[in-house]
Design a protein around this motif. Structure first.
Motif, PDB file in Angstrom:
ATOM      1  N   CYS A 188       0.863  -1.184   0.000  1.00  0.00           N
ATOM      2  CA  CYS A 188       0.000   0.000   0.000  1.00  0.00           C
ATOM      3  C   CYS A 188       0.899   1.233   0.000  1.00  0.00           C
ATOM      4  O   CYS A 188       1.899   1.281   0.716  1.00  0.00           O
ATOM      5  CB  CYS A 188      -0.890  -0.006   1.245  1.00  0.00           C
ATOM      6  SG  CYS A 188      -1.796   1.534   1.485  1.00  0.00           S
ATOM      7  N   GLN A 189       0.565   2.202  -0.794  1.00  0.00           N
ATOM      8  CA  GLN A 189       1.425   3.376  -0.915  1.00  0.00           C
ATOM      9  C   GLN A 189       1.132   4.435   0.146  1.00  0.00           C
ATOM     10  O   GLN A 189       1.818   5.444   0.235  1.00  0.00           O
ATOM     11  CB  GLN A 189       1.282   3.984  -2.314  1.00  0.00           C
ATOM     12  CG  GLN A 189       1.744   3.053  -3.406  1.00  0.00           C
ATOM     13  CD  GLN A 189       3.186   2.608  -3.215  1.00  0.00           C
ATOM     14  OE1 GLN A 189       4.110   3.402  -3.324  1.00  0.00           O
ATOM     15  NE2 GLN A 189       3.395   1.319  -2.893  1.00  0.00           N
ATOM     16  N   ASN A 190       0.092   4.180   0.931  1.00  0.00           N
ATOM     17  CA  ASN A 190      -0.253   5.174   1.940  1.00  0.00           C
ATOM     18  C   ASN A 190       0.109   4.763   3.360  1.00  0.00           C
ATOM     19  O   ASN A 190      -0.039   5.541   4.288  1.00  0.00           O
ATOM     20  CB  ASN A 190      -1.749   5.506   1.862  1.00  0.00           C
ATOM     21  CG  ASN A 190      -2.037   6.296   0.601  1.00  0.00           C
ATOM     22  OD1 ASN A 190      -1.256   7.156   0.203  1.00  0.00           O
ATOM     23  ND2 ASN A 190      -3.145   5.977  -0.063  1.00  0.00           N
ATOM     24  N   PRO A 221      -3.874  -6.382  -6.817  1.00  0.00           N
ATOM     25  CA  PRO A 221      -5.252  -6.107  -6.396  1.00  0.00           C
ATOM     26  C   PRO A 221      -5.775  -4.856  -7.118  1.00  0.00           C
ATOM     27  O   PRO A 221      -5.037  -3.880  -7.237  1.00  0.00           O
ATOM     28  CB  PRO A 221      -5.112  -5.853  -4.890  1.00  0.00           C
ATOM     29  CG  PRO A 221      -3.788  -6.417  -4.505  1.00  0.00           C
ATOM     30  CD  PRO A 221      -2.917  -6.301  -5.702  1.00  0.00           C
ATOM     31  N   LYS A 222      -6.998  -4.949  -7.601  1.00  0.00           N
ATOM     32  CA  LYS A 222      -7.555  -3.816  -8.355  1.00  0.00           C
ATOM     33  C   LYS A 222      -7.686  -2.595  -7.467  1.00  0.00           C
ATOM     34  O   LYS A 222      -7.452  -1.473  -7.866  1.00  0.00           O
ATOM     35  CB  LYS A 222      -8.915  -4.198  -8.942  1.00  0.00           C
ATOM     36  CG  LYS A 222      -8.755  -5.122 -10.151  1.00  0.00           C
ATOM     37  CD  LYS A 222      -9.994  -5.142 -11.020  1.00  0.00           C
ATOM     38  CE  LYS A 222      -9.743  -5.964 -12.289  1.00  0.00           C
ATOM     39  NZ  LYS A 222     -10.445  -7.247 -12.299  1.00  0.00           N
ATOM     40  N   LYS A 223      -8.116  -2.884  -6.232  1.00  0.00           N
ATOM     41  CA  LYS A 223      -8.288  -1.786  -5.300  1.00  0.00           C
ATOM     42  C   LYS A 223      -7.506  -2.138  -4.047  1.00  0.00           C
ATOM     43  O   LYS A 223      -7.558  -3.277  -3.582  1.00  0.00           O
ATOM     44  CB  LYS A 223      -9.775  -1.668  -4.955  1.00  0.00           C
ATOM     45  CG  LYS A 223     -10.160  -0.364  -4.303  1.00  0.00           C
ATOM     46  CD  LYS A 223     -11.679  -0.325  -4.152  1.00  0.00           C
ATOM     47  CE  LYS A 223     -12.110   0.798  -3.254  1.00  0.00           C
ATOM     48  NZ  LYS A 223     -13.551   0.714  -2.942  1.00  0.00           N
ATOM     49  N   CYS A 224      -6.762  -1.184  -3.511  1.00  0.00           N
ATOM     50  CA  CYS A 224      -5.990  -1.474  -2.319  1.00  0.00           C
ATOM     51  C   CYS A 224      -6.919  -1.771  -1.157  1.00  0.00           C
ATOM     52  O   CYS A 224      -7.725  -0.930  -0.780  1.00  0.00           O
ATOM     53  CB  CYS A 224      -5.082  -0.299  -1.975  1.00  0.00           C
ATOM     54  SG  CYS A 224      -4.282  -0.491  -0.369  1.00  0.00           S
ATOM     55  N   CYS A 238      -5.987   0.926   2.144  1.00  0.00           N
ATOM     56  CA  CYS A 238      -6.387   2.334   2.208  1.00  0.00           C
ATOM     57  C   CYS A 238      -7.525   2.635   1.236  1.00  0.00           C
ATOM     58  O   CYS A 238      -8.038   3.742   1.195  1.00  0.00           O
ATOM     59  CB  CYS A 238      -5.197   3.247   1.930  1.00  0.00           C
ATOM     60  SG  CYS A 238      -4.686   3.252   0.191  1.00  0.00           S
ATOM     61  N   LYS A 239      -7.891   1.628   0.459  1.00  0.00           N
ATOM     62  CA  LYS A 239      -8.983   1.725  -0.530  1.00  0.00           C
ATOM     63  C   LYS A 239      -8.727   2.789  -1.598  1.00  0.00           C
ATOM     64  O   LYS A 239      -9.634   3.224  -2.278  1.00  0.00           O
ATOM     65  CB  LYS A 239     -10.337   2.054   0.160  1.00  0.00           C
ATOM     66  CG  LYS A 239     -10.546   1.448   1.508  1.00  0.00           C
ATOM     67  CD  LYS A 239     -11.139   0.063   1.370  1.00  0.00           C
ATOM     68  CE  LYS A 239     -11.442  -0.490   2.765  1.00  0.00           C
ATOM     69  NZ  LYS A 239     -11.375  -1.941   2.812  1.00  0.00           N
TER      70      LYS A 239
END
Length: 745
Positions: A428-430, A459-462, A465-466
RNA sequence: GGGCGUUUAGCUCAGUGGCAGAGCGCUAUCUUCACACGAUAUAGGUCGUUGGUUCAAUUCCAACAACGCCCACCA
């Protein structure tokens, strides 16, 4: 008609071309393959299918004599089983060999004055692929020159798309079952390769140094003196430890010491790992920069104080920040000296770990890495041998196998290399998940594992952190994690999948732990069956003087040079002739010369025989027909009259030889088999029997022919090229490769 | 530090509880119609050292020594 001379240089490649189309295993003959021939004595208590695994050579360069020996002995078995009417399946392949290949490619670049960092990751990996294309093929060609007969249509590479997929799936399965975790801990780090290394990839070398005896003040109790070779790591000390039974320090345990220079309070603890007889019996504990200290620190819930970085520079060290660790050592010593805290300095020679591949001294530094829990897997590995699902041959290698499993550490499987298979891990980048990792508490693990997802695809959506585009880690697998899956990850097609488990694999003993053992527990973990019945450990080839054969030492011998000089048959003969079940083999070229001479002897004896037969044909054709029944004649009630004393003797000797050779092949005593065959052919057949055929011949000429032809069949498994050539000179329709193994006359 | 292995002819190695073997090398003779990458004949070893078991030990046992390898890593 047989040529007077056998020219191996011309004939060997020609013969190999004849075999090549036949090496492809088209269809597995359903029941015939496994367990069909009961007369094949498998090791006791085992049933088996005849599948052989080639230990995939690294693509780092050319093959060495160890490869030649290893694959010759498998080829002997493969040829033997083939002649027995089985369909042996020998699966070849090559290994991408992460760190090893990366280093040779870097070396190549250095000649042009560039580093991999100049090139960038992507371009560098391209270079590695170019290297693979070139050297992968060279290696396969070298094998072909040796005359071995695997199924070349099934060559696998550990970076094939399907192979990589298996590796990723294995990682995910381990992870889902709770066998994989991420941790910040000191690891062996190579400052040049810029990657962590496992314990098995280190080379220990003695180095001269000093042992410094340093006084640590203790609150209200004077001093406690510790001995260290690395005073700069004082900055990272989090405790002083003594042995709990050490009476000298009884009153110091649980007291507080003042760390010199840093002026920080640290506890004095008791731990059994401390050896009272070494140094002062008191040890400074630096969990971030010593693997043993780290283990002690874990038992006592100590903090990790990281003070040296990947480049050997000081960090988190106030005024010392940015200094090289050796410069820092000087400064620290100055300061200690000024405060009169150095009791004494002794000369000291100790063993320093170096990078196995590039020989740079290792730094121990904390790093975030991925680990496989070994507890359960070690049990699996142990059980596989104890229950005899897999036999280690020779038996003596069982002990080191078990010993290694006793004190096993978790396996660090991540490498910070560029050439390799990247982990299926997405960050996750956040959320960095890296804050305050020095402090080991209950939140530690949560934080460590809070910022990534393990998944085959992005994953299409993280899910964390979404919001972000997840990024795949640039960490790659330890090569051995990938090759541990070799036994099943190479089986791509439904037909190939049936070839698990294999019958046999062979390797030198230096990869008994690195590869053999890891393949065994991996196979059992993922496929519920041990990957092979037999792990055959062949001797390690040394120089004649008992030195290690290595290219860098200039003691290596290139098998291709020997093939060029004496032919592949002679090389195979020479290697097998010298093979005992000892752990080493001192290689001597003269045995190859013996092989060469032997081939000539067999060639000429066969030529003599064919000339005899020709004479018979020309002069008295009727006799030949009569002699066709000679094989049967040896039966009890047949016309024994037509056999001379010499005939009967040689038949008896042949039968004994056949029995002995076969028996010894099946127990991997190839040298004994070959030596017996040699002395039968040379002494019994040529010196005695064949001589007795000259002059006024009373011997039955069919016997000579039969014995020679059957000997050629046996010899063929050891020395396939010239025997095949002789066979075709005898006007045989079928390749000797597919002839039936002889039966007793 | 722990473990394993090796020690037999000049060299690389087989082998065996009861006259010590092979290959290569060495020496001599022989170009005899399969082979000089050959044949025949010969030389060469108190089977690492010291003890023990045994009628008998190179072989079994023990200790030691030398060499090699693997594992651990003591700061």
């Amino acid at each position: 008609m047989i040529e007077t001379r056998y020219d191996f240089k011309q004939i060997e490649p020609k013969i190999y071309k004849k075999w090549l189309p036949h090496l492809k295993i088209k269809k597995q003959k359903s029941k015939q393959n496994a367990e069909s021939d009961k007369s094949l004595s498998a090791p006791k208590g085992l049933s088996f299918g005849i599948v052989f695994l080639m230990a995939p050579p690294n693509i780092t360069g050319s093959l060495h004599l160890g490869h030649s020996l290893e694959n010759t002995l498998i080829d002997i078995l493969v040829r033997y089983y083939r002649m027995k009417g089985q369909t042996p399946v020998w699966l070849p392949g090559i290994d991408h060999a992460g760190i090893a290949t990366q280093n040779v490619v870097e070396k190549e670049l250095r000649k042009q004055g560039i580093s991999r960092f100049d090139l960038g990751r992507e371009k560098f990996i391209e270079k590695c692929w170019e290297w693979k294309e070139k050297y992968g093929n060279i290696i396969l060609d070298q094998f072909k020159k040796l005359g071995i007969t695997p199924d070349w249509s099934r060559v696998k590479f550990t970076m094939d798309k399907k192979y990589v997929e298996s590796v990723e799936k294995a990682f995910i399965e381990y992870y889902d079952k709770g066998f994989i975790y991420r941790d910040l801990r000191p690891i062996n780090f190579c400052p040049r390769c810029k990657t962590g290394l496992s314990d098995l990839e280190l080379e220990w070398k003695p180095e001269k140094g000093k042992l410094y005896f340093i006084k640590y003040p203790v609150k209200n109790q004077g001093f406690i003196v510790v001995a260290t070779t690395r005073p700069e790591t004082i900055l990272g000390d989090t405790a002083v430890a003594v042995n709990p039974k050490d009476v000298r320090y009884k009153n110091f345990i649980r007291k507080t010491a003042i760390l010199p220079v840093v002026e920080k309070e640290i506890p004095i603890i008791a731990d059994i790992r401390i050896e009272p007889n070494f140094g002062t019996g008191a040890v400074k504990i630096t969990p971030a920069h010593s693997i043993v200290d780290y283990e002690i620190s874990k038992r006592h819930s100590l903090k990790l104080a990281n003070v040296i970085d990947e480049n050997g520079k000081m960090i988190n060290a106030n005024e010392f920040n940015g200094l090289n660790y050796l410069d820092c050592r000087e400064k620290i010593l100055e300061e200690l000296n000024a405060k009169n805290l150095i009791e004494k300095i002794e000369d000291y020679v100790h063993e320093i770990p170096h990078c196995d591949r590039c020989k740079t001294a290792i730094q121990v530094i904390p790093s975030l890495e991925w680990f496989v829990k070994m507890g359960e897997l070690a049990k699996i590995a142990k059980n596989a041998i104890q229950s005899k699902q897999t036999l280690i041959i020779p038996n003596k290698y069982k002990k080191p196998y078990f010993d290694w499993l006793k004190n096993i550490r978790d396996w660090c499987i991540s490498r910070k290399l560029w050439w390799g298979q990247s982990l299926p891990v997405w960050f996750c980048q956040n959320q960095t998940g890296r804050e305050n990792l020095e402090i080991r508490n209950s939140k530690f693990e949560k934080k460590l594992n809070a910022n990534f997802v393990v998944s085959l695809t992005k994953p299409k959506k993280c899910p964390l952190c979404k919001n972000c585009e997840m990024v795949r880690t640039d960490e790659v697998f330890d090569t051995w994690f990938s090759s541990a899956l070799w036994s099943f990850a190479t089986l791509y097609t439904p037909q190939e999948k049936k070839w698990y488990p294999a019958f046999m694999v062979s390797s030198a003993r230096d990869i008994l732990h690195l590869w053999i053992m890891r393949m065994i527990f991996s196979g059992l973990f993922f496929k519920d069956k041990a990957p092979y019945k037999v792990a055959f450990i062949h001797p390690t080839i040394q120089t004649k003087e008992g030195k290690r054969m290595s290219k860098s030492l200039g003691t290596g011998i290139d098998p291709l040079d020997l093939i060029e000089k004496y032919g592949a048959d002679a090389l195979r003969f020479g290697l097998i002739w010298q093979m005992s079940d000892k752990q080493d083999l001192r290689f001597d070229e003269m045995h190859i010369i013996t092989g060469k001479k032997f081939a000539t002897k067999v060639w000429n004896a066969t030529r003599f025989c064919s000339m005899q037969n020709l004479e018979i044909k020309n002069q008295t054709p009727k006799i030949e027909t009569e002699f066709r029944f000679s094989v049967k004649m040896t039966n009890k009630n047949s016309k024994l009259k037509t056999l001379s004393v010499a005939d009967k003797k040689i038949i008896k000797e042949f039968n004994a030889t056949l029995k002995f050779v076969e028996k010894n092949i099946l127990v991997y005593a190839f040298a004994q088999a070959l030596q017996t065959l040699y002395s039968f052919f040379w002494n019994d057949l040529c010196d005695n029997y064949l001589e007795s055929c000259k002059g006024e011949t009373k011997n039955n000429p069919k016997i000579l022919k039969d014995i020679i032809e059957n000997s050629l069949k046996m010899l063929n498994v050891f020395m396939p090229f010239f025997t095949e050539e002789l066979w075709s000179s005898l006007d045989k329709k079928q390749l000797l490769l597919f002839e039936k193994w002889p039966v007793a006359l």
